[in-house]
Scaffold this motif. Structure first.
Motif, short mmCIF file in Angstrom:
data_model
loop_
_atom_site.label_atom_id
_atom_site.label_comp_id
_atom_site.label_asym_id
_atom_site.label_seq_id
_atom_site.Cartn_x
_atom_site.Cartn_y
_atom_site.Cartn_z
N GLY A 117 -16.45 -35.92 24.65
CA GLY A 117 -17.46 -34.90 24.39
C GLY A 117 -17.18 -33.62 25.16
O GLY A 117 -17.40 -32.52 24.65
N ALA A 118 -16.66 -33.75 26.37
CA ALA A 118 -16.36 -32.56 27.17
C ALA A 118 -15.31 -31.69 26.49
O ALA A 118 -15.35 -30.46 26.60
N ASP A 119 -14.37 -32.32 25.77
CA ASP A 119 -13.35 -31.55 25.05
C ASP A 119 -13.95 -30.68 23.96
O ASP A 119 -13.36 -29.67 23.57
N LEU A 120 -15.11 -31.08 23.43
CA LEU A 120 -15.73 -30.36 22.32
C LEU A 120 -16.94 -29.52 22.73
O LEU A 120 -17.59 -28.92 21.89
N ALA A 121 -17.22 -29.45 24.02
CA ALA A 121 -18.40 -28.71 24.50
C ALA A 121 -18.36 -27.25 24.07
O ALA A 121 -19.37 -26.70 23.61
N ALA A 122 -17.22 -26.59 24.21
CA ALA A 122 -17.13 -25.17 23.84
C ALA A 122 -17.31 -25.00 22.33
O ALA A 122 -17.94 -24.03 21.89
N ALA A 123 -16.79 -25.92 21.53
CA ALA A 123 -16.96 -25.84 20.08
C ALA A 123 -18.43 -25.99 19.70
O ALA A 123 -18.93 -25.29 18.81
N VAL A 124 -19.13 -26.90 20.35
CA VAL A 124 -20.56 -27.06 20.08
C VAL A 124 -21.31 -25.81 20.51
O VAL A 124 -22.23 -25.36 19.80
N ASP A 125 -20.94 -25.21 21.61
CA ASP A 125 -21.59 -23.96 22.04
C ASP A 125 -21.38 -22.86 21.00
O ASP A 125 -22.29 -22.08 20.71
N ARG A 126 -20.19 -22.80 20.39
CA ARG A 126 -19.94 -21.81 19.33
C ARG A 126 -20.82 -22.07 18.12
O ARG A 126 -21.35 -21.14 17.51
N VAL A 127 -20.98 -23.34 17.76
CA VAL A 127 -21.89 -23.70 16.66
C VAL A 127 -23.29 -23.20 16.99
O VAL A 127 -23.96 -22.56 16.17
N ALA A 128 -23.76 -23.48 18.20
CA ALA A 128 -25.11 -23.09 18.61
C ALA A 128 -25.28 -21.57 18.59
O ALA A 128 -26.31 -21.06 18.14
N GLU A 129 -24.28 -20.84 19.05
CA GLU A 129 -24.38 -19.38 19.10
C GLU A 129 -24.46 -18.76 17.70
O GLU A 129 -24.93 -17.64 17.55
N GLY A 130 -24.00 -19.47 16.69
CA GLY A 130 -24.06 -18.96 15.32
C GLY A 130 -25.38 -19.23 14.62
O GLY A 130 -25.56 -18.84 13.46
N LEU A 131 -26.31 -19.87 15.31
CA LEU A 131 -27.59 -20.19 14.68
C LEU A 131 -28.49 -18.97 14.63
O LEU A 131 -28.59 -18.21 15.60
N ALA A 132 -29.14 -18.78 13.50
CA ALA A 132 -30.12 -17.71 13.29
C ALA A 132 -30.90 -18.09 12.04
O ALA A 132 -30.29 -18.59 11.08
N PRO A 133 -32.21 -17.90 12.02
CA PRO A 133 -33.02 -18.39 10.90
C PRO A 133 -32.49 -18.06 9.50
O PRO A 133 -32.50 -18.91 8.62
N PRO A 173 -11.15 -28.82 16.37
CA PRO A 173 -11.07 -27.36 16.52
C PRO A 173 -9.73 -26.96 17.13
O PRO A 173 -9.13 -27.71 17.92
N ALA A 174 -9.26 -25.78 16.77
CA ALA A 174 -7.94 -25.32 17.19
C ALA A 174 -7.77 -25.25 18.71
O ALA A 174 -6.67 -25.42 19.21
N ASP A 175 -8.86 -25.02 19.44
CA ASP A 175 -8.74 -24.86 20.89
C ASP A 175 -8.91 -26.18 21.65
O ASP A 175 -9.01 -26.18 22.86
N CYS A 176 -8.90 -27.31 20.94
CA CYS A 176 -9.05 -28.61 21.58
C CYS A 176 -7.70 -29.30 21.69
O CYS A 176 -6.80 -29.06 20.89
N PRO A 177 -7.59 -30.20 22.65
CA PRO A 177 -6.36 -30.99 22.74
C PRO A 177 -6.31 -31.98 21.57
O PRO A 177 -7.31 -32.19 20.89
N PRO A 178 -5.17 -32.60 21.33
CA PRO A 178 -5.11 -33.61 20.27
C PRO A 178 -5.92 -34.85 20.66
O PRO A 178 -6.15 -35.10 21.85
#
Length: 189
Positions: free
Chosen positions: A58-74, A48-53
Motif C-alpha cells: 500500500g505504501a508503494d501506491l500512496a502517492a497514486a491514491v493521493d493523485r486520485v484524491a486531488e482530482g476529486l471535484a463534484p 502507475p508509472a511511478d511505482c516499482p514493479p
C-alpha cells in the motif's frame, strides 16, 4: 461524502462517494492503496508509472491514491467506494472528460474489488452506482472505459450493460511476449 446501502441484505455493500479531496481521510486512503496493491499483485490492475514493479505494498501506491484524491471535484470527479462489514471491499473512479467536445462523457477507471471478496456482487454494485451518479448527479450522457483483454472482463461489463465499441490490438504489453488488446467499452446513460 454520501453513503447508500445497495440492498436490504446484511451482506450487501455500502456505497460511499467522495467528491472532494478533503472528504477522503488518511485511513481510507491507506485502505484504497492496500486494495490497489492486492489487485496489482494478483495480476488484475495497472501499476502507475511511478511505482516499482510488483509485488507492491500500500505504501508503494500512496502517492497514486493521493493523485486520485486531488482530482476529486463534484462536477469533475467522484470516487465510489464499496464497503462490506465495515471494511473496504472495492472502489472505482469516475471523471468527466476534460475536452469541451467530450464534456458530456465520463470515464470510469480503477474498477477494483478486493481479491478475497470477488464474486460477491461488489463490482456489479459499483457499476450500478456509477451509472446512477454519472447520470443523475453529474449530468453525463455516456460512460467509457477500457479493459485488458484475456481476463474475461469484457463479459463482466457486457452483463452490466456496457458494449464493446472497439479494440486496439496488442496495445498493452504486460511482459515480453505478452501483448494484449485494449478493449474499448461504452455505456449510454
Amino acid at each position: 461524502m454520501l453513503s447508500r446501502v445497495t440492498a436490504c441484505e446484511p451482506t450487501a455493500p455500502t456505497l460511499t462517494q467522495f467528491a472532494r479531496p478533503s472528504e477522503l481521510p488518511g485511513a481510507r486512503r491507506r485502505e484504497l492503496a492496500a486494495c490497489w496493491a492486492a489487485v496489482v499483485n494478483a495480476g488484475g490492475a495497472v501499476v502507475p508509472a511511478d511505482c516499482p514493479p510488483p509485488p507492491l505494498t500500500g505504501a508503494d501506491l500512496a502517492a497514486a491514491v493521493d493523485r486520485v484524491a486531488e482530482g476529486l471535484a463534484p462536477e469533475q470527479g467522484r470516487l465510489l467506494v464499496a464497503g462490506l462489514d465495515g471494511s473496504l471491499a472495492g472502489w472505482l473512479l469516475l471523471r468527466r472528460e476534460g475536452h469541451p467536445l467530450e464534456a458530456h462523457c465520463g470515464v470510469v477507471n480503477h474498477v477494483q474489488t478486493h481479491v478475497h471478496l470477488r464474486r460477491r456482487g461488489i463490482g456489479a454494485a459499483l457499476l450500478r452506482e456509477v451509472r446512477r451518479v454519472a447520470g443523475e448527479e453529474m449530468g453525463l450522457e455516456r460512460l467509457k472505459l477500457s479493459v485488458r483483454a484475456g481476463l474475461g472482463l469484457e463479459d463482466f461489463y457486457r452483463r452490466a450493460g456496457w458494449a464493446e465499441v472497439g479494440r486496439w490490438p496488442g496495445a498493452l504489453r504486460l511482459a515480453p511476449g505478452d501483448d494484449r488488446d485494449e478493449v474499448l467499452m461504452s455505456l449510454a446513460l
